[in-house]
Design a protein around this motif. Structure first.
Motif, PDB file in Angstrom:
ATOM      1  N   PHE A   1     -85.517-149.361 -35.535  1.00 61.39           N
ATOM      2  CA  PHE A   1     -83.791-149.269 -35.414  1.00 61.39           C
ATOM      3  C   PHE A   1     -82.998-148.353 -36.135  1.00 61.39           C
ATOM      4  CE2 PHE A   1     -79.914-151.343 -35.818  1.00 61.39           C
ATOM      5  CZ  PHE A   1     -79.991-151.682 -34.851  1.00 61.39           C
ATOM      6  N   TYR A   2     -83.713-148.249 -37.404  1.00 59.01           N
ATOM      7  CA  TYR A   2     -83.042-147.537 -38.412  1.00 59.01           C
ATOM      8  C   TYR A   2     -82.953-146.110 -37.856  1.00 59.01           C
ATOM      9  CZ  TYR A   2     -82.039-152.785 -40.360  1.00 59.01           C
ATOM     10  OH  TYR A   2     -81.655-153.950 -39.688  1.00 59.01           O
ATOM     11  N   GLY A   3     -83.887-145.598 -36.942  1.00 55.38           N
ATOM     12  CA  GLY A   3     -84.462-144.205 -37.129  1.00 55.38           C
ATOM     13  C   GLY A   3     -82.820-143.906 -36.597  1.00 55.38           C
ATOM     14  N   PRO A   4     -82.286-143.687 -35.140  1.00 58.83           N
ATOM     15  CA  PRO A   4     -81.061-143.262 -34.295  1.00 58.83           C
ATOM     16  C   PRO A   4     -80.213-143.532 -35.689  1.00 58.83           C
ATOM     17  CG  PRO A   4     -82.736-145.141 -33.264  1.00 58.83           C
ATOM     18  CD  PRO A   4     -83.364-145.168 -34.716  1.00 58.83           C
ATOM     19  N   LEU A   5     -79.910-144.953 -35.923  1.00 57.52           N
ATOM     20  CA  LEU A   5     -78.827-144.913 -36.708  1.00 57.52           C
ATOM     21  C   LEU A   5     -78.828-144.064 -37.642  1.00 57.52           C
ATOM     22  CD1 LEU A   5     -77.410-149.002 -37.735  1.00 57.52           C
ATOM     23  CD2 LEU A   5     -77.951-146.533 -39.934  1.00 57.52           C
ATOM     24  N   SER A   6     -80.205-143.729 -38.384  1.00 51.96           N
ATOM     25  CA  SER A   6     -79.720-142.840 -39.535  1.00 51.96           C
ATOM     26  C   SER A   6     -79.624-141.117 -39.166  1.00 51.96           C
ATOM     27  CB  SER A   6     -81.350-142.672 -40.675  1.00 51.96           C
ATOM     28  OG  SER A   6     -81.195-141.886 -41.896  1.00 51.96           O
ATOM     29  N   ARG A   7     -80.316-140.698 -38.108  1.00 51.84           N
ATOM     30  CA  ARG A   7     -79.986-139.446 -37.874  1.00 51.84           C
ATOM     31  C   ARG A   7     -78.783-139.353 -37.455  1.00 51.84           C
ATOM     32  NH1 ARG A   7     -83.187-135.792 -35.397  1.00 51.84           N
ATOM     33  NH2 ARG A   7     -82.099-133.790 -35.043  1.00 51.84           N
ATOM     34  N   ALA A   8     -77.825-140.632 -36.950  1.00 54.45           N
ATOM     35  CA  ALA A   8     -76.336-140.934 -36.321  1.00 54.45           C
ATOM     36  C   ALA A   8     -75.432-140.121 -37.200  1.00 54.45           C
ATOM     37  CB  ALA A   8     -75.482-141.785 -35.247  1.00 54.45           C
ATOM     38  N   VAL A   9     -75.894-141.381 -38.507  1.00 49.89           N
ATOM     39  CA  VAL A   9     -75.077-141.146 -39.879  1.00 49.89           C
ATOM     40  C   VAL A   9     -75.165-139.727 -40.149  1.00 49.89           C
ATOM     41  CG1 VAL A   9     -74.834-142.149 -42.141  1.00 49.89           C
ATOM     42  CG2 VAL A   9     -74.911-143.511 -40.169  1.00 49.89           C
TER      43      VAL A   9
END
Length: 326
Positions: A70-78
């Motif tokens: 779940f946190y992969g796309p979130l981290s990439r967007a940040v």
């Protein structure tokens, strides 16, 4: 820098504008400066830049678990937003431990990051008040801050869970189980609240054995699912509270002798191929929105902290549309 200016035939200020991606330089001049930079092997002196501007061009991201999909796309967007603002992203995992979250956040502050994005593990973030007063912009994502007023970007966990259970009820289910995360976690509480609200909306009672909160590892989830599927009043459908719970539930249901409907909170890899109905969050938009809010603060915005709530989407794929036995 002087050598670059001399080679390109421009002033020091022009080189500075090119290096810092500032406006006011013609394309031809920028090309000459960049060619000079490449030929001379020039590297920007970030230490000098920090002393001059008082900023480090770095931001910190405190996640729950870097290994969680779940946190992969979130981290990439940040990271993409940070890069667009010329900043470096430094991240780390709290492992859902409030003490570790605090230790990591304060370590990032000690290294003079300009701002923090935090997925909180704890319920008391007063330890960040001195850092925020000192100018470190802070935005919370996925869950709100505890005991301080701060910007937060969240998914509609309550509304998503309510919609997922209403979907199961619409397909004929009356005995619906909920398996969620630790009860101290904001998203777990909100998803349980949404589950109970949908059941109440339909005039359905919730039996105690139909609800289970706790760690999301297979050792806890597997017996919880098995227990709900047995007994005199087994559930005919499940709402699972996050991606980790869903994966274990799918494994248990594959071994069960009767079909059981399933709606999972969070999309998971191969869910489309496996036909798993999900309540999808947009993790990338969560991260992007939080990062844009952070850099807005760093650019001087001083309006009151706000809570932004993003909608979830129910995606029917088959598992949530299984009807109960006649």
């Amino acid at each position: 820098m002087k050598d670059v200016a001399a080679r390109a035939g421009v002033g020091l200020k022009t080189v500075s504008r090119v290096v810092n991606s500032e406006s006011g330089v013609t394309p031809d001049t920028e090309r000459r400066v960049r060619e000079a930079i490449e030929s001379l092997g020039f590297r920007r002196n970030d230490s000098a830049r920090v002393l001059r501007k008082g900023r480090t061009a770095s931001v910190g991201l405190v996640l729950e678990d870097l290994a969680d999909p779940f946190y992969g796309p979130l981290s990439r967007a940040v990271e993409e937003v940070a890069r667009a603002h010329g900043a470096l992203l430094i991240n780390g995992s709290s492992a859902e431990d409030p003490d570790r979250e605090q230790e990591l956040a304060l370590a990032l502050c000690a290294r003079r990051v300009d701002g923090l994005i935090v997925i909180p593990a704890g319920h008391d973030h007063r330890y960040l008040e001195p850092e925020i007063k000192a100018g470190i912009a802070t935005v919370f994502v996925d869950r709100p801050a505890g005991r301080i007023d701060a910007d937060a970007v969240l998914s509609d966990s309550f509304g998503g869970a309510r919609a997922g259970v209403a979907h199961l009820i619409a397909h004929g289910h009356r005995r619906i189980g909920f398996i969620g995360d630790l009860p101290r976690i904001h998203t777990a509480v909100e998803r349980l609240r949404g589950y109970r609200a949908a059941m109440a909306d339909a005039g359905l009672e919730v039996a105690d054995p139909w609800v289970s909160l706790g760690p999301t590892g297979p050792d806890r989830v597997r017996p919880a699912v098995a227990g709900m599927l047995s007994g005199p009043e087994p559930v005919t459908a499940l709402l699972t509270g996050n991606n980790r719970v869903t994966v274990t539930a799918v494994r248990v249901l594959a071994e069960h002798h009767h079909p059981v409907a399933l709606v999972g909170f969070d999309d998971i890899e191969l869910a489309d191929l496996l036909g798993i109905t999900v309540i999808a969050q947009d993790a990338a938009t969560l991260g992007r929105t939080a990062a844009e809010r952070l850099f807005r603060r760093l650019d001087g915005a001083d309006d009151a902290p706000a809570r932004v709530t993003l909608e979830t989407v129910l995606i029917p794929r088959g598992s949530g549309e299984i009807r109960p036995p006649a």
